[in-house]
Design a protein around this motif. Sequence first.
Motif, PDB file in Angstrom:
ATOM      1  N   VAL A   1       0.845  -1.203   0.000  1.00 61.81           N
ATOM      2  CA  VAL A   1       0.000   0.000   0.000  1.00 61.81           C
ATOM      3  C   VAL A   1       0.882   1.254   0.000  1.00 61.81           C
ATOM      4  CG1 VAL A   1      -1.704   1.326   1.317  1.00 61.81           C
ATOM      5  CG2 VAL A   1      -1.913  -1.167   1.173  1.00 61.81           C
ATOM      6  N   LEU A   2       1.905   1.237   0.827  1.00 64.23           N
ATOM      7  CA  LEU A   2       2.794   2.411   0.905  1.00 64.23           C
ATOM      8  C   LEU A   2       3.531   2.626  -0.421  1.00 64.23           C
ATOM      9  CD1 LEU A   2       4.271   1.988   4.514  1.00 64.23           C
ATOM     10  CD2 LEU A   2       2.233   3.248   3.785  1.00 64.23           C
TER      11      LEU A   2
ATOM     12  N   ALA B   1      -8.907   1.249   0.460  1.00 64.81           N
ATOM     13  CA  ALA B   1      -9.828   0.233   0.975  1.00 64.81           C
ATOM     14  C   ALA B   1      -9.024  -0.795   1.767  1.00 64.81           C
ATOM     15  CB  ALA B   1     -10.529  -0.472  -0.187  1.00 64.81           C
ATOM     16  N   PRO B   2      -9.550  -1.246   2.901  1.00 64.99           N
ATOM     17  CA  PRO B   2      -8.852  -2.282   3.663  1.00 64.99           C
ATOM     18  C   PRO B   2      -9.122  -3.658   3.060  1.00 64.99           C
ATOM     19  CG  PRO B   2     -10.848  -1.633   4.822  1.00 64.99           C
ATOM     20  CD  PRO B   2     -10.778  -0.787   3.577  1.00 64.99           C
TER      21      PRO B   2
ATOM     22  N   LEU C   1      -3.387   0.398   9.718  1.00 64.57           N
ATOM     23  CA  LEU C   1      -3.129   0.547   8.283  1.00 64.57           C
ATOM     24  C   LEU C   1      -3.320   2.006   7.861  1.00 64.57           C
ATOM     25  CD1 LEU C   1      -2.761  -0.483   5.341  1.00 64.57           C
ATOM     26  CD2 LEU C   1      -5.218  -0.970   5.328  1.00 64.57           C
ATOM     27  N   PHE C   2      -4.448   2.588   8.266  1.00 60.78           N
ATOM     28  CA  PHE C   2      -4.701   3.989   7.895  1.00 60.78           C
ATOM     29  C   PHE C   2      -3.686   4.915   8.564  1.00 60.78           C
ATOM     30  CE2 PHE C   2      -8.606   2.325   6.178  1.00 60.78           C
ATOM     31  CZ  PHE C   2      -8.863   3.175   5.115  1.00 60.78           C
TER      32      PHE C   2
ATOM     33  N   LEU D   1       3.878 -12.016  11.320  1.00 63.64           N
ATOM     34  CA  LEU D   1       2.807 -11.965  10.307  1.00 63.64           C
ATOM     35  C   LEU D   1       2.934 -10.711   9.442  1.00 63.64           C
ATOM     36  CD1 LEU D   1      -0.211 -13.183  12.474  1.00 63.64           C
ATOM     37  CD2 LEU D   1       1.097 -14.484  10.773  1.00 63.64           C
ATOM     38  N   PRO D   2       2.421 -10.789   8.212  1.00 60.69           N
ATOM     39  CA  PRO D   2       2.498  -9.607   7.335  1.00 60.69           C
ATOM     40  C   PRO D   2       1.514  -8.530   7.784  1.00 60.69           C
ATOM     41  CG  PRO D   2       1.282 -11.386   6.241  1.00 60.69           C
ATOM     42  CD  PRO D   2       1.787 -11.943   7.544  1.00 60.69           C
ATOM     43  N   LEU D   3       1.996  -7.309   7.935  1.00 62.34           N
ATOM     44  CA  LEU D   3       1.080  -6.193   8.203  1.00 62.34           C
ATOM     45  C   LEU D   3       0.179  -5.992   6.997  1.00 62.34           C
ATOM     46  CD1 LEU D   3       3.495  -3.657   9.926  1.00 62.34           C
ATOM     47  CD2 LEU D   3       1.713  -5.044  11.014  1.00 62.34           C
TER      48      LEU D   3
END
Lengths: 296, 296
Positions: free
Chosen positions: A83-84, A101-102, A116-117, B271-273
């Motif tokens: 995502v980053l 979106a998650p 995450l956000f 675990l993967p973030l």
Amino acid sequence: MFTGLSAFPLTPLHNDQVDENAYRGLITRLAAAGVDSITALGSTGSYAYLSREERGRVAHLAVEHAGNVPVFVGIGALRTSHVLAHADDAAHAGASALLLAPMSYQALTENDVFELFRAVTEHTELPVIVYDNPGTTHFTFTINLYARIAQLPGIASIKIPALPSNSAEAQKRVQEIRSVIPANMTIGISGDQSAVGGLKAGCDAWYSVIGGTLPELAVKLTRLAQNDESQQATEESARLAPLWELNAEFGSLRVVAAIAEYLGLVLEKCLPLPIQGLNEQQRARVTAVVDQLDLA
Amino acid sequence: MFTGLSAFPLTPLHNDQVDENAYRGLITRLAAAGVDSITALGSTGSYAYLSREERGRVAHLAVEHAGNVPVFVGIGALRTSHVLAHADDAAHAGASALLLAPMSYQALTENDVFELFRAVTEHTELPVIVYDNPGTTHFTFTINLYARIAQLPGIASIKIPALPSNSAEAQKRVQEIRSVIPANMTIGISGDQSAVGGLKAGCDAWYSVIGGTLPELAVKLTRLAQNDESQQATEESARLAPLWELNAEFGSLRVVAAIAEYLGLVLEKCLPLPIQGLNEQQRARVTAVVDQLDLA
């Protein structure tokens, strides 16, 4: 910037490659129709299916051909580090904001999604739109999580799922969300059949699937709903009921892809496999509705 | 080859990189414990979160350190062309079979999933295991789709979700599946709490999360269930109820990761973030169960 009509174009494929020529045409068409923003690589833009390289290229093309229209770019992925990376690529392409979106494979907890956000807002200087779409992400936001995420710096808007069709209930839901988010953050409706109802219920924006392929229609609906000509907007949305019914039956992605193929905006079989798209019989129903409603 | 215990190891990460050292240790441990097969890059192996390069490397490491134990490799992805690329990489690594789950973002139709399996079986010479895991893929197989896919050349086994706890109902379900698949295709149970019941109900294999981290325990359970000492197997599975309850509460991935971290098999935060894993309080409950049940 996060108000009015945000149009979500398809990312058409041809032989498993992004059809850049068709994509340029879609973006140019959106800019010409006067949409308020373009969201590249939304669910309708098949972001989840594309490689990092493809996504970077698509973001560049969208910005390049959008003229003065701001371009938002979907950066969702299953893994935070991906995502980053997408956020960096979108910034490099000149995106005006990021849509997140998650996505989930293993079910995510509220805390997973909040972190995450947080990671994304700490990583980027671009505004972030929260993308709540449980039908594809399989994650359900609570109002409490909306509130927590809304406090993060840079959160600009929230894209909510379809509202109840009852207008009092829809209004109540929008007010409930509004009460937990900062005043400068906007609420955008998705679920095209719910759009006019959502705008009337107080949503600031319409994050629109159909707007990515039939932008003049979506601009017209948006302007009617924005200009307090809400009776006309409601009537126009009601006229489109056969289209909303196709969306409910087949999913809006398959329907809008069939429309774009019928109108010659993209080549046939434009969706990423394994999504086969509609069969001949189903396509015939879509094209009949396009003709009947004079959508071309 | 598709019978008995197939152990699903974690793919541990450290600072967002595959921890190859820990992974070698996990694979060596599985081979030493006498598991019947190893499934690398199952859901427990976080296949959905890893890049193509990482997955290819992990497949190589698994085959390299598994000794004579056959290695199956998960090849699932959202896009068919990516699945085919993973199949090539797994074959190149020396995999004995491929495990394929119909991952979804947009909901898939039965026909989409059938054509995905057809594309893969036409593309590869390796046997393919059908991975039915609606909790992660959000796709629900019908018995009719099992039957259609089972007719494709090279389909070797099917990994089914947990069975009803009632033994007559479990047996009926296994017989129902058996009646629509070729005689040489095996049925494997997943959902560790359901494993002994599944083997007793006629499943040929156990596709096991816990077997990837606690292989001696899983081998023992499997051998008891296979050797008609099913009362002992049932009792042993019942003894493990506190472990199964943790799985139900937190998901087996988070629990097994916490166990592997507690046992020093992997580094912390493996675990993967965005998956944060269990918090301190939750970990304390897991370690208490590990100690209480003498799982170390």
